[in-house]
Design an enzyme around this catalytic site. Structure first.
Site, PDB file in Angstrom:
ATOM      1  N   THR A  11       0.813  -1.214   0.000  1.00 26.47           N
ATOM      2  CA  THR A  11       0.000   0.000   0.000  1.00 26.47           C
ATOM      3  C   THR A  11       0.848   1.266   0.000  1.00 26.47           C
ATOM      4  O   THR A  11       0.489   2.278  -0.604  1.00 26.47           O
ATOM      5  CB  THR A  11      -0.925  -0.006   1.228  1.00 26.47           C
ATOM      6  OG1 THR A  11      -1.761  -1.150   1.130  1.00 26.47           O
ATOM      7  CG2 THR A  11      -1.771   1.233   1.299  1.00 26.47           C
ATOM      8  N   THR A  44       1.789  -4.497   4.271  1.00 27.17           N
ATOM      9  CA  THR A  44       1.705  -4.811   5.691  1.00 27.17           C
ATOM     10  C   THR A  44       1.240  -6.248   5.971  1.00 27.17           C
ATOM     11  O   THR A  44       1.529  -6.785   7.035  1.00 27.17           O
ATOM     12  CB  THR A  44       0.752  -3.842   6.421  1.00 27.17           C
ATOM     13  OG1 THR A  44      -0.547  -3.947   5.828  1.00 27.17           O
ATOM     14  CG2 THR A  44       1.250  -2.419   6.325  1.00 27.17           C
ATOM     15  N   ASP A  45       0.548  -6.856   5.010  1.00 32.65           N
ATOM     16  CA  ASP A  45      -0.057  -8.168   5.288  1.00 32.65           C
ATOM     17  C   ASP A  45       0.939  -9.186   5.833  1.00 32.65           C
ATOM     18  O   ASP A  45       0.653  -9.897   6.792  1.00 32.65           O
ATOM     19  CB  ASP A  45      -0.696  -8.744   4.013  1.00 32.65           C
ATOM     20  CG  ASP A  45      -2.102  -8.230   3.789  1.00 32.65           C
ATOM     21  OD1 ASP A  45      -2.380  -7.102   4.209  1.00 32.65           O
ATOM     22  OD2 ASP A  45      -2.920  -8.960   3.178  1.00 32.65           O
ATOM     23  N   LYS A  74       1.160  -8.539  12.731  1.00 32.42           N
ATOM     24  CA  LYS A  74       0.007  -7.701  12.365  1.00 32.42           C
ATOM     25  C   LYS A  74      -1.191  -8.259  13.114  1.00 32.42           C
ATOM     26  O   LYS A  74      -1.586  -9.396  12.892  1.00 32.42           O
ATOM     27  CB  LYS A  74      -0.220  -7.729  10.855  1.00 32.42           C
ATOM     28  CG  LYS A  74      -1.317  -6.773  10.405  1.00 32.42           C
ATOM     29  CD  LYS A  74      -1.414  -6.625   8.887  1.00 32.42           C
ATOM     30  CE  LYS A  74      -2.482  -5.604   8.526  1.00 32.42           C
ATOM     31  NZ  LYS A  74      -2.595  -5.392   7.061  1.00 32.42           N
TER      32      LYS A  74
HETATM   33  N1  LIG Z   1      -2.439  -6.206   1.012  1.00 31.52           N
HETATM   34  C1  LIG Z   1      -1.454  -5.151   1.135  1.00 31.52           C
HETATM   35  C2  LIG Z   1      -1.753  -4.325   2.326  1.00 31.52           C
HETATM   36  C3  LIG Z   1      -0.759  -3.290   2.689  1.00 31.52           C
HETATM   37  O1  LIG Z   1       0.203  -3.008   2.031  1.00 31.52           O
HETATM   38  O2  LIG Z   1      -0.953  -2.671   3.726  1.00 31.52           O
HETATM   39  C4  LIG Z   1      -0.080  -5.763   1.221  1.00 31.52           C
HETATM   40  O3  LIG Z   1       0.200  -6.408   2.184  1.00 31.52           O
HETATM   41  O4  LIG Z   1       0.703  -5.585   0.333  1.00 31.52           O
END
Ligand SMILES: N[C@@H](CC(=O)O)C(=O)O
Ligand SMILES: N[C@@H](CC(=O)O)C(=O)O
Lengths: 440, 440
Positions: free
Chosen positions: B103, B179-180, B258
């Site tokens: 993201t 973040t995933d 997370k």
């Molecule tokens: N689904 C995304 C979410 C994010 O970046 O926060 C990822 O992990 O790449």
């Protein structure tokens, strides 16, 4: 294996497992239980199990003397009488205890250090006369297992036993249960007992009931109080709210999760607050919400499908695993995805194949807290397009239990399964997750 | 699919995806983007994507007029130049940004609502000139994926890129990451880079960088500050500490997880406190510990074994699943047991079979918090006896990443794997879990 003649001389007939004080030549002392010589041990080293649980090996050269303090009493293993209901008169409504095992029903064997189910409900009741002031208690030993051995079939047995109790006219049911999988069973009972004349309260202990520091009394006291007095009639878990005494939290079965291996306050409500607290010293029940199922008519649907898999996604997870479940004829799959509910691209195909074969696939999140949302990212949209069912704000364990219940009690038609999975049946789905519900 | 003639007349040539104000006959108005008629939609119902992300369907009968407000500009998808290192001079040491996607590197497409990787590092740098005051920044686009698509092979690529950067003389590396699965990659880098001249800081955002509410700037600012100024040289995650601005927590890669689908403060250190915090307004780094790996010589072992499975135990889980992994030639298995690290009795046999076939089996706990302890209950003792390896106070994801690293970088000999799994390599195991480390 025997100790050396020198050690034997020192013991002078004191038997294995006796409680002793060992005086060392340096003036210090140790207390504990004499253990048999271990197979590979030095025959000149006396092994003593200390109070703190550790074993000390003391070479005979260092020992001044050994004095007996008492004899070790191995815990008696009673065979509980399954199925018979026994009653002890108290003041208050009729509450039935259904025992399934777990630490709350266990003793510690101080020799092996192991904890094993052994109490009967009668023992427990004798230990805690305070319970008599809360209710007239009936007791039934249903099973005697640690909860890691729970199965969907056993959830059904417990649900049936609870329904039998309500049919017999009790005002509440207390299920004594191991803590390991208590949250799964609590969710199961929430779905199996749609409506009831009283609450079903699961209760356990992180320390066995014969230990001075046990949390079992307070938890059991609170559970009995909830069973007899609460206005709500849901499946809940009553466990310590924090590390000190005095407050027991009452969690919705569909919301709760064991979040720590050892702490008394290991149980946490996910995406929700505990619905009530019990102040054990004051004997008071404090409600946190006015939105609950009240006491009503009994409605039970106690079956669970045991062909449901809970699969945690991890980076690089192979698609074979999903194919395997489909080939093996599983009836439903819950995936713990990442973040909002994602999986690697290479899993889209096997998931689509599962769904095309008529197997519902539910996506939850391994973050545990928060709501699955498949509308934010491309992967989520792709997953929705192939027909997965988001678990909304159910955490993975509740989604798993719900799917198992839905598949056993309604049709296995994909549309019907989807409809039920997305319909709140027992407060397991909030329409909106309030941001402050994140308590980590 | 086209709209009806009546809708077309109303639109009078206003194209799809135009921003419009719709005046309704009842006097109210709506603003949003005109969407194409959905395949199954009523041709008389105009579909408008509202600002809040929802779609509204408005029947032509209710519409007074539609006015154009502007034209929709689809986000331009740039193909980032992979591998080339670009530099922008700033004040301070050399810090290299390694972009992997997520993201933080994404824009929102307001039409589909989808977020997808599209920024280049140059964009990001231009957006945040404040970063120039912290370091002289070098940038390399390594990959452009969402982190649900991460794999052990990609962990290796990132580790190699970080090691290349240190070989080139930078004082710190910032990895921009979704973040995933950021916590898995952060743990991977902690094992792969045993010692380094500076920290590797993973950073991401819960909201894409082009949104006003994005957390990306503060996180990136803190990450850059840590990379250039911190005394420690470990793999860490820099993400918001709470829901307001001002504080970014710095978590050890091996400890972080997370824990929420959507909150900015979704990352939590497990069984440990964050090792530092960054006060972004003051530009200050506050240490929480004096026990860390300092800046040192570079030592990298960047391989990971992708034949490791992470399996979550659930009530009734069939033993077939474990047999399947053994038959498929997996090199290692991490089980998320219950409580102290238990599984159902019926799994003892297949686990023993796996170990006898030379496959290490690590037991962690799905409680996430706390320490695995296989000495307390009979089941634990039985598991130890058949040779499982407890994950100690590593949470399941870290145990999984560590096993993958151990299997790829040392021998696959069971004793050696056990020895390494039980040896703290990167602060992933505490000798004792302090009770207050439970932050849930
Ligand atoms: N689904 C995304 C979410 C994010 O970046 O926060 C990822 O992990 O790449
Ligand atoms: N392993 C035990 C632990 C407990 O009762 O607390 C069980 O779940 O039955």
């Amino acid at each position: 294996m025997a100790y050396s003649e020198r050690v034997k001389a020192l013991l002078g007939g004191i038997g294995e497992f006796s409680r002793v004080r060992v005086r060392l030549k340096d003036g210090s002392t140790l207390e504990g239980l004499i253990l048999p010589r271990p197979e590979v041990g030095d025959p000149d080293v006396l092994l003593v199990k200390l109070e703190n649980g550790y074993n000390a090996g003391i070479h005979v050269d260092k020992i001044q003397a050994v004095e007996v303090l008492g004899k070790y009493e191995p815990p008696k293993v009673e065979v509980p009488s399954y199925g018979t209901v026994m009653t002890v008169k108290g003041t208050g409504g009729r509450v039935r205890f259904v025992a399934t095992g777990g630490t709350i029903m266990s003793r510690v064997d101080y020799v092996t250090g192991a904890v094993y189910p052994s109490f009967s409900l009668e023992d427990l009741y004798l230990m805690y006369p305070e319970l008599r002031g809360l209710a007239s208690i009936e007791m039934v030993n249903l099973m005697s297992i640690f909860s890691e051995d729970m199965t969907p079939t056993r959830w059904s047995m417990i649900a049936e036993e609870a329904c039998r109790a309500f049919n017999d006219g009790v005002v509440g049911v207390v299920v004594l249960h191991g803590t390991d999988t208590m949250h799964y069973t609590a969710a199961a009972l929430a779905f199996a007992i749609k409506s009831a004349p009283g609450p079903v309260v699961l209760v356990g202990a992180q320390r066995s009931s014969d230990r001075p520091s046990s949390d079992s009394f307070e938890n059991l006291y609170a559970a009995t109080l909830v069973a007899s007095q609460a206005k709500f009639a849901e499946s809940v878990v009553a466990m310590h709210d924090n590390t000190s005494d005095g407050v027991v939290a009452v969690h919705r079965g569909v919301r709760v999760r064991k979040m720590h291996t050892s702490r008394r306050d290991a149980f946490i409500s996910v995406n929700h607050e505990p619905i009530a607290k019990v102040l054990t010293k004051e004997g008071k029940l404090i409600m946190n919400t006015s939105d609950y199922k009240g006491r009503g008519r009994l409605e039970c649907s106690t079956r669970f499908d045991d062909k449901v898999a809970l699969i945690k996604y991890y980076p690089g997870m192979s698609s074979e695993l999903l194919d395997y479940l489909v080939d093996k004829g599983y009836h439903g799959i819950v995936i713990e995805g990442t973040g909002f509910g994602h999986v690697g691209e290479w899993l889209l195909k096997p998931i689509a194949r599962a769904i095309e074969s008529g197997i519902p696939v539910v996506i939850s999140s391994q973050t545990i807290f928060g709501r699955v949302n498949l509308n934010v990212y491309r992967r989520g949209v792709e997953l929705l397009r192939i027909g997965v069912i988001p678990s909304e704000d159910m955490h993975p364990e509740t989604a798993f239990v719900k799917l198992s219940w839905v598949l056993a009690n309604s049709s296995r038609d994909l549309n019907e399964v989807r409809r039920l999975m997305l319909t709140p049946l027992a407060y397991e789905i909030n329409q909106r997750t309030r941001p402050m519900d994140y308590v980590v």
